[in-house]
Write a protein that holds these residues in place. Structure first.
Motif, mmCIF file in Angstrom:
data_model
loop_
_atom_site.group_PDB
_atom_site.id
_atom_site.type_symbol
_atom_site.label_atom_id
_atom_site.label_comp_id
_atom_site.label_asym_id
_atom_site.label_seq_id
_atom_site.Cartn_x
_atom_site.Cartn_y
_atom_site.Cartn_z
ATOM 1 N N MET A 22 0.834 -1.205 0.000
ATOM 2 C CA MET A 22 0.000 0.000 0.000
ATOM 3 C C MET A 22 0.868 1.255 0.000
ATOM 4 O O MET A 22 0.604 2.205 -0.743
ATOM 5 C CB MET A 22 -0.926 -0.002 1.220
ATOM 6 C CG MET A 22 -2.110 -0.948 1.113
ATOM 7 S SD MET A 22 -3.195 -0.825 2.574
ATOM 8 C CE MET A 22 -4.564 -1.877 2.059
ATOM 9 N N TYR B 201 1.016 4.008 -3.214
ATOM 10 C CA TYR B 201 0.653 5.417 -3.051
ATOM 11 C C TYR B 201 1.861 6.340 -3.169
ATOM 12 O O TYR B 201 1.809 7.367 -3.860
ATOM 13 C CB TYR B 201 -0.019 5.638 -1.698
ATOM 14 C CG TYR B 201 -0.487 7.069 -1.498
ATOM 15 C CD1 TYR B 201 -1.720 7.483 -1.979
ATOM 16 C CD2 TYR B 201 0.315 8.005 -0.853
ATOM 17 C CE1 TYR B 201 -2.154 8.795 -1.818
ATOM 18 C CE2 TYR B 201 -0.105 9.323 -0.690
ATOM 19 C CZ TYR B 201 -1.334 9.713 -1.178
ATOM 20 O OH TYR B 201 -1.743 11.012 -1.024
ATOM 21 N N ILE C 88 -7.391 1.645 3.940
ATOM 22 C CA ILE C 88 -6.327 1.293 4.881
ATOM 23 C C ILE C 88 -6.913 0.931 6.240
ATOM 24 O O ILE C 88 -6.480 -0.038 6.887
ATOM 25 C CB ILE C 88 -5.332 2.461 5.012
ATOM 26 C CG1 ILE C 88 -4.630 2.716 3.671
ATOM 27 C CG2 ILE C 88 -4.294 2.164 6.082
ATOM 28 C CD1 ILE C 88 -3.776 3.961 3.649
ATOM 29 N N PRO D 248 -8.292 -3.756 0.942
ATOM 30 C CA PRO D 248 -7.452 -3.618 -0.256
ATOM 31 C C PRO D 248 -8.228 -3.152 -1.478
ATOM 32 O O PRO D 248 -7.707 -2.389 -2.299
ATOM 33 C CB PRO D 248 -6.906 -5.038 -0.458
ATOM 34 C CG PRO D 248 -6.948 -5.668 0.890
ATOM 35 C CD PRO D 248 -8.174 -5.107 1.536
ATOM 36 N N PHE E 191 -8.845 0.589 -1.210
ATOM 37 C CA PHE E 191 -7.565 1.291 -1.370
ATOM 38 C C PHE E 191 -7.187 1.396 -2.840
ATOM 39 O O PHE E 191 -6.838 2.471 -3.328
ATOM 40 C CB PHE E 191 -6.472 0.545 -0.596
ATOM 41 C CG PHE E 191 -5.104 1.137 -0.774
ATOM 42 C CD1 PHE E 191 -4.718 2.241 -0.035
ATOM 43 C CD2 PHE E 191 -4.201 0.598 -1.683
ATOM 44 C CE1 PHE E 191 -3.446 2.796 -0.200
ATOM 45 C CE2 PHE E 191 -2.945 1.146 -1.856
ATOM 46 C CZ PHE E 191 -2.566 2.251 -1.105
ATOM 47 N N LEU F 116 -1.835 -6.786 -4.199
ATOM 48 C CA LEU F 116 -1.326 -5.430 -3.984
ATOM 49 C C LEU F 116 0.156 -5.335 -4.353
ATOM 50 O O LEU F 116 0.597 -4.364 -4.980
ATOM 51 C CB LEU F 116 -1.518 -5.022 -2.521
ATOM 52 C CG LEU F 116 -2.939 -4.698 -2.071
ATOM 53 C CD1 LEU F 116 -2.991 -4.496 -0.552
ATOM 54 C CD2 LEU F 116 -3.485 -3.462 -2.777
#
Length: 390
Positions: free
Chosen positions: A249, A253, A290, A320, A323, A377
């Motif tokens: 994650m 980002y 998150i 997930p 996100f 992810l």
């Protein structure tokens, strides 16, 4: 747009840095995020999810409105610091009321929330009292809308549980729709995004710091849960998957999205429009993902061999998924490209397939589902990184 003699306003010379007092203010929301994730973990019913979602939207709204205010005002000035300290104290009270906001602390939550929203806006009216008409009218409109929503917040706090959710939903709807309407007010008209003289890079950095808060809370929850367990191969594997998911994650980002978003809004001819769309609204999905992801990690750690019931499966999938769903438009808009990132579309497709498998295959365990979501992810992070180098 602004008067040169107003000493409370930031000086627009280059990038407006995030100050230490702003970082100090954000610490309150570590507590708020923890309260929200624990609240959801204790009540994974549909009603529990709805109530926690509403509270999350309220907490985010307080934080993001304050971030807009410190984009205009200089937090190094004493009156602004006093405002932030007062907001911190109120924020602690707000966070403490979250577990029982739909119980016996509903009125306390409503009163503190309205005091934070309206009080901050009234402070802005005072701080901008010497500014030109467009600026002061903007906050006159905002204050009017916040007072209107406050009526429903407080009415909901006074109401029975059966009506509280309805009244608070109306209040939240008023607050969330008002920016898209330009805070239109009878006699005052509406604001234009071009009137919102924001420093885009500063707001982008503030939102990225909230992402760090949410990720940090996720890691804290994972570490605290693992520390209390007997260390077995199964929960050690679940712990590893939770860590990999958090790292993925962060990578998705921050590797490109955060910096590119900051550059894009800084160069935009209408930063107010982008700030409203990308950082006020779209980031909701990212932060929410998150928080829910942390709940899923804790479920996998506590019950690694458990056969998943629908509520647990949804909690582990939703984090997930939300996100990545939030990052897709964020990356798409900030890159200025005509097509959504293929890596994110593929990741969402794989998550959808794994979700179906989790519901039709009884042998799927919590560890297996957590590992699958973390692997997707990680795949998206690697794919995007490689595609950018190509």
């Amino acid at each position: 747009m602004t008067s040169t003699h107003n000493k409370l306003l930031r000086q627009r010379h280059g990038h407006a840095k995030v100050t230490n007092i702003e970082l100090f203010f954000d610490l309150v929301f570590v507590f708020a995020v923890t309260q929200l994730s624990h609240r959801l973990l204790k009540d994974l019913s549909l009603m529990g999810a709805v109530q926690t979602s509403l509270l999350f939207l309220a907490v985010w709204w307080v934080w993001v409105y304050t971030s807009w205010v410190t984009n205009w005002l200089d937090p190094e000035k004493t009156p602004v610091r006093i405002l932030l300290f007062a907001m911190m104290l109120a924020g602690l009270l707000l966070s403490a009321s979250l577990p029982q906001a739909f119980g016996n602390k509903g009125l306390a939550f409503a009163l503190v929330f309205v005091a934070m929203q309206v009080g901050r806006s009234v402070f802005m009216l005072w701080a901008l009292r010497h500014e030109d008409g467009a600026v002061i009218r903007n906050f006159q409109r905002i204050t009017t809308w916040l007072v209107l929503s406050g009526i429903f917040w407080i009415s909901g706090g006074l109401a029975d549980d059966a009506y509280r959710l309805l009244l608070w939903t109306i209040a939240l709807g008023i607050e969330y729709i008002s920016p898209s309407l330009g805070f239109w007010t009878p006699g005052l008209g509406r604001s234009l995004t071009s009137d919102w003289n924001v420093e885009g890079a500063h707001l982008a950095e503030r939102c990225s710091l909230f992402i760090i808060i949410a990720l940090g809370e996720s890691i804290l929850v994972t570490g605290a849960t693992f520390a209390e367990l007997d260390w077995t191969t199964s929960n050690a594997l679940a712990f590893f998957f939770a860590f990999i998911g958090s790292v993925a994650m962060w990578w998705i980002y921050f590797n490109i999205g955060a910096e590119r978003g900051s550059e894009h809004i800084a160069q935009s001819a209408d930063p107010g429009h982008l700030a409203r769309l990308v950082y006020t609204y779209i980031h909701l999905l990212i932060v929410g993902g998150i928080i829910v992801g942390a709940v899923g990690d804790e479920l996998a750690l506590a019950h690694p061999h458990a056969t998943l019931d629908p509520a647990h499966s949804i909690a582990m999938i939703a984090g997930p998924l939300l996100f990545l769903l939030g990052n897709l438009p964020f990356k798409w808009i900030s890159s200025g490209k005509q097509h959504a990132p293929l890596s994110h579309l593929a990741g969402l497709g794989l998550m959808a397939a794994l979700s179906v498998l989790a519901f039709v295959w009884p042998a799927m365990t919590a560890t297996g589902l957590a590992g699958g979501m973390s692997a997707i992810l990680l795949l998206v992070a690697i794919w995007e990184t490689c595609s950018l180098r190509a």
